[in-house]
Design a protein around this motif. Structure first.
Motif, PDB file in Angstrom:
ATOM      1  N   ARG A 109       0.825  -1.207   0.000  1.00 56.39           N
ATOM      2  CA  ARG A 109       0.000   0.000   0.000  1.00 56.39           C
ATOM      3  C   ARG A 109       0.862   1.262   0.000  1.00 56.39           C
ATOM      4  O   ARG A 109       0.539   2.258  -0.656  1.00 56.39           O
ATOM      5  CB  ARG A 109      -0.928  -0.003   1.217  1.00 56.39           C
ATOM      6  CG  ARG A 109      -2.062  -1.019   1.126  1.00 56.39           C
ATOM      7  CD  ARG A 109      -2.869  -1.049   2.410  1.00 56.39           C
ATOM      8  NE  ARG A 109      -3.399   0.286   2.710  1.00 56.39           N
ATOM      9  CZ  ARG A 109      -3.653   0.716   3.948  1.00 56.39           C
ATOM     10  NH1 ARG A 109      -3.393  -0.061   4.999  1.00 56.39           N
ATOM     11  NH2 ARG A 109      -4.156   1.920   4.133  1.00 56.39           N
ATOM     12  N   LYS A 110       1.969   1.242   0.730  1.00 56.99           N
ATOM     13  CA  LYS A 110       2.872   2.402   0.742  1.00 56.99           C
ATOM     14  C   LYS A 110       3.463   2.638  -0.640  1.00 56.99           C
ATOM     15  O   LYS A 110       3.585   3.784  -1.081  1.00 56.99           O
ATOM     16  CB  LYS A 110       3.991   2.190   1.762  1.00 56.99           C
ATOM     17  CG  LYS A 110       3.559   2.366   3.207  1.00 56.99           C
ATOM     18  CD  LYS A 110       4.736   2.154   4.157  1.00 56.99           C
ATOM     19  CE  LYS A 110       4.343   2.402   5.602  1.00 56.99           C
ATOM     20  NZ  LYS A 110       5.490   2.157   6.527  1.00 56.99           N
ATOM     21  N   GLY A 144       2.124   1.942  -3.570  1.00 66.02           N
ATOM     22  CA  GLY A 144       1.105   2.530  -4.426  1.00 66.02           C
ATOM     23  C   GLY A 144       0.743   3.947  -4.036  1.00 66.02           C
ATOM     24  O   GLY A 144       0.604   4.830  -4.887  1.00 66.02           O
ATOM     25  N   TRP A 145       0.611   4.171  -2.734  1.00 67.30           N
ATOM     26  CA  TRP A 145       0.213   5.502  -2.258  1.00 67.30           C
ATOM     27  C   TRP A 145       1.304   6.533  -2.514  1.00 67.30           C
ATOM     28  O   TRP A 145       1.028   7.647  -2.958  1.00 67.30           O
ATOM     29  CB  TRP A 145      -0.136   5.442  -0.772  1.00 67.30           C
ATOM     30  CG  TRP A 145      -0.780   6.702  -0.295  1.00 67.30           C
ATOM     31  CD1 TRP A 145      -2.084   7.071  -0.431  1.00 67.30           C
ATOM     32  CD2 TRP A 145      -0.134   7.785   0.384  1.00 67.30           C
ATOM     33  NE1 TRP A 145      -2.291   8.312   0.127  1.00 67.30           N
ATOM     34  CE2 TRP A 145      -1.115   8.770   0.633  1.00 67.30           C
ATOM     35  CE3 TRP A 145       1.172   8.000   0.818  1.00 67.30           C
ATOM     36  CZ2 TRP A 145      -0.820   9.958   1.286  1.00 67.30           C
ATOM     37  CZ3 TRP A 145       1.472   9.190   1.465  1.00 67.30           C
ATOM     38  CH2 TRP A 145       0.462  10.154   1.698  1.00 67.30           C
ATOM     39  N   VAL A 203      -2.853  -1.105  -5.961  1.00 69.38           N
ATOM     40  CA  VAL A 203      -1.622  -1.889  -5.987  1.00 69.38           C
ATOM     41  C   VAL A 203      -2.025  -3.353  -5.863  1.00 69.38           C
ATOM     42  O   VAL A 203      -3.063  -3.669  -5.274  1.00 69.38           O
ATOM     43  CB  VAL A 203      -0.662  -1.477  -4.843  1.00 69.38           C
ATOM     44  CG1 VAL A 203      -1.204  -1.919  -3.480  1.00 69.38           C
ATOM     45  CG2 VAL A 203       0.731  -2.040  -5.064  1.00 69.38           C
ATOM     46  N   TYR A 244      -5.381  -3.581  -3.527  1.00 68.93           N
ATOM     47  CA  TYR A 244      -5.616  -2.588  -2.480  1.00 68.93           C
ATOM     48  C   TYR A 244      -5.906  -1.225  -3.088  1.00 68.93           C
ATOM     49  O   TYR A 244      -5.321  -0.843  -4.105  1.00 68.93           O
ATOM     50  CB  TYR A 244      -4.408  -2.475  -1.559  1.00 68.93           C
ATOM     51  CG  TYR A 244      -4.326  -3.577  -0.536  1.00 68.93           C
ATOM     52  CD1 TYR A 244      -5.081  -3.521   0.638  1.00 68.93           C
ATOM     53  CD2 TYR A 244      -3.505  -4.678  -0.743  1.00 68.93           C
ATOM     54  CE1 TYR A 244      -5.021  -4.540   1.574  1.00 68.93           C
ATOM     55  CE2 TYR A 244      -3.442  -5.707   0.194  1.00 68.93           C
ATOM     56  CZ  TYR A 244      -4.205  -5.627   1.355  1.00 68.93           C
ATOM     57  OH  TYR A 244      -4.152  -6.645   2.280  1.00 68.93           O
ATOM     58  N   ASP A 245      -6.811  -0.520  -2.466  1.00 67.49           N
ATOM     59  CA  ASP A 245      -7.141   0.859  -2.827  1.00 67.49           C
ATOM     60  C   ASP A 245      -6.070   1.757  -2.216  1.00 67.49           C
ATOM     61  O   ASP A 245      -6.026   1.955  -1.007  1.00 67.49           O
ATOM     62  CB  ASP A 245      -8.528   1.193  -2.279  1.00 67.49           C
ATOM     63  CG  ASP A 245      -8.922   2.649  -2.480  1.00 67.49           C
ATOM     64  OD1 ASP A 245      -8.091   3.434  -2.986  1.00 67.49           O
ATOM     65  OD2 ASP A 245     -10.052   3.008  -2.121  1.00 67.49           O
ATOM     66  N   THR A 246      -5.189   2.297  -3.056  1.00 70.98           N
ATOM     67  CA  THR A 246      -4.091   3.100  -2.522  1.00 70.98           C
ATOM     68  C   THR A 246      -4.400   4.593  -2.536  1.00 70.98           C
ATOM     69  O   THR A 246      -3.498   5.427  -2.440  1.00 70.98           O
ATOM     70  CB  THR A 246      -2.783   2.806  -3.283  1.00 70.98           C
ATOM     71  OG1 THR A 246      -2.992   2.895  -4.694  1.00 70.98           O
ATOM     72  CG2 THR A 246      -2.292   1.420  -2.943  1.00 70.98           C
ATOM     73  N   PRO A 252      -1.970   4.843   4.097  1.00 74.48           N
ATOM     74  CA  PRO A 252      -1.527   3.715   4.919  1.00 74.48           C
ATOM     75  C   PRO A 252      -0.945   4.179   6.251  1.00 74.48           C
ATOM     76  O   PRO A 252      -0.224   5.179   6.294  1.00 74.48           O
ATOM     77  CB  PRO A 252      -0.452   3.054   4.055  1.00 74.48           C
ATOM     78  CG  PRO A 252       0.085   4.158   3.205  1.00 74.48           C
ATOM     79  CD  PRO A 252      -1.057   5.114   2.975  1.00 74.48           C
ATOM     80  N   THR A 272     -10.227   9.181   1.984  1.00 71.46           N
ATOM     81  CA  THR A 272      -9.038   9.223   1.152  1.00 71.46           C
ATOM     82  C   THR A 272      -8.397  10.598   1.193  1.00 71.46           C
ATOM     83  O   THR A 272      -9.000  11.578   1.597  1.00 71.46           O
ATOM     84  CB  THR A 272      -9.376   8.876  -0.310  1.00 71.46           C
ATOM     85  OG1 THR A 272     -10.240   9.885  -0.828  1.00 71.46           O
ATOM     86  CG2 THR A 272     -10.064   7.524  -0.412  1.00 71.46           C
TER      87      THR A 272
END
Length: 220
Positions: free
Chosen positions: A88-89, A91-92, A99, A110-112, A116, A171
């Motif tokens: 997640r990190k 992608g974010w 991601v 995962y919804d990035t 996170p 978000t």
């Protein structure tokens, strides 16, 4: 294959299963098209930062669109929080919408767009989960979300546009989060310096000291 003491490691899993799976989804993992390095569809061990190297970067003519992080089969990615947080990190930090995390037994999206945080459960921001036994029956769904055809045709961007919030969480963009963090540092530092008194009681001196410290931290 999945036993903790099994020598079937991440590299073997990637070479024998995950690479092939991505190729089924249309991705030129081994660069058979012989494209120049900057235009390859798949970049292995993508250098996101000095400390962050996602296993695969799936690209649109060299522009990263999403990352795939691989783990060996013995890692339970559905219950272990660390692989989820790591993916997640990635992608974010890149500003991506999703991601992929996989040990081939399971494929997790995962919804990035969800920030996170340390201590997050592996279920936080989880958008889709597919078990290997579902890969065939749910192929059309997976293909729409992460295939080469989806990315190059624009379907991927339609699925994950500016309104996307698949995990239904609060978000925040990377830029907004960073700005909020800097402001929090600024307030906390100013409060600490003001308590010391002396020249820091002067608002101009205080502001200059705080800004100098922030500038130093951001450039380091």
């Amino acid at each position: 294959m999945k036993a903790p003491k099994n020598k079937y490691n991440e590299t073997s899993c990637r070479n024998e299963y995950i690479d092939s799976f991505l190729e089924i989804l249309g991705w030129d993992v081994t660069n058979k098209k012989e494209k120049d390095l900057q235009f390859r569809e798949v970049a292995a061990e993508y250098n996101l930062s000095k400390k962050e190297r996602p296993d695969y970067s799936l690209t649109l003519s060299g522009v990263p669109k999403l990352f795939v992080e691989a783990k060996k089969p013995s890692v339970d990615i559905l219950s272990d929080p660390e692989p989820a947080l790591q993916a997640r990190k990635y992608g974010w930090n890149a500003g991506h919408k999703i991601v992929v995390l996989t040990n081939f037994e399971n494929l997790v999206l995962y919804d990035t767009t969800v920030v996170p945080h340390e201590g997050d459960a592996p279920s936080v921001a989880r958008y889709r989960v597919y078990n290997y036994q579902e890969y065939l029956s749910k192929y059309d769904d997976i293909n729409k979300l992460i295939s080469r055809e989806s990315v190059y045709s624009g379907v991927f961007d339609e699925c994950f546009d500016s309104k996307f919030s698949g995990a239904d969480h609060v978000t925040e963009s990377v830029d907004m989060y960073f700005l909020r963090q800097v402001n929090q540092w600024r307030v906390a530092l100013a409060n600490e310096l003001y308590k010391k008194g002396g020249s820091y009681a002067n608002i101009d001196v205080l502001n200059d000291a705080v800004q100098e410290f922030i500038n130093g931290e951001l450039s380091s």
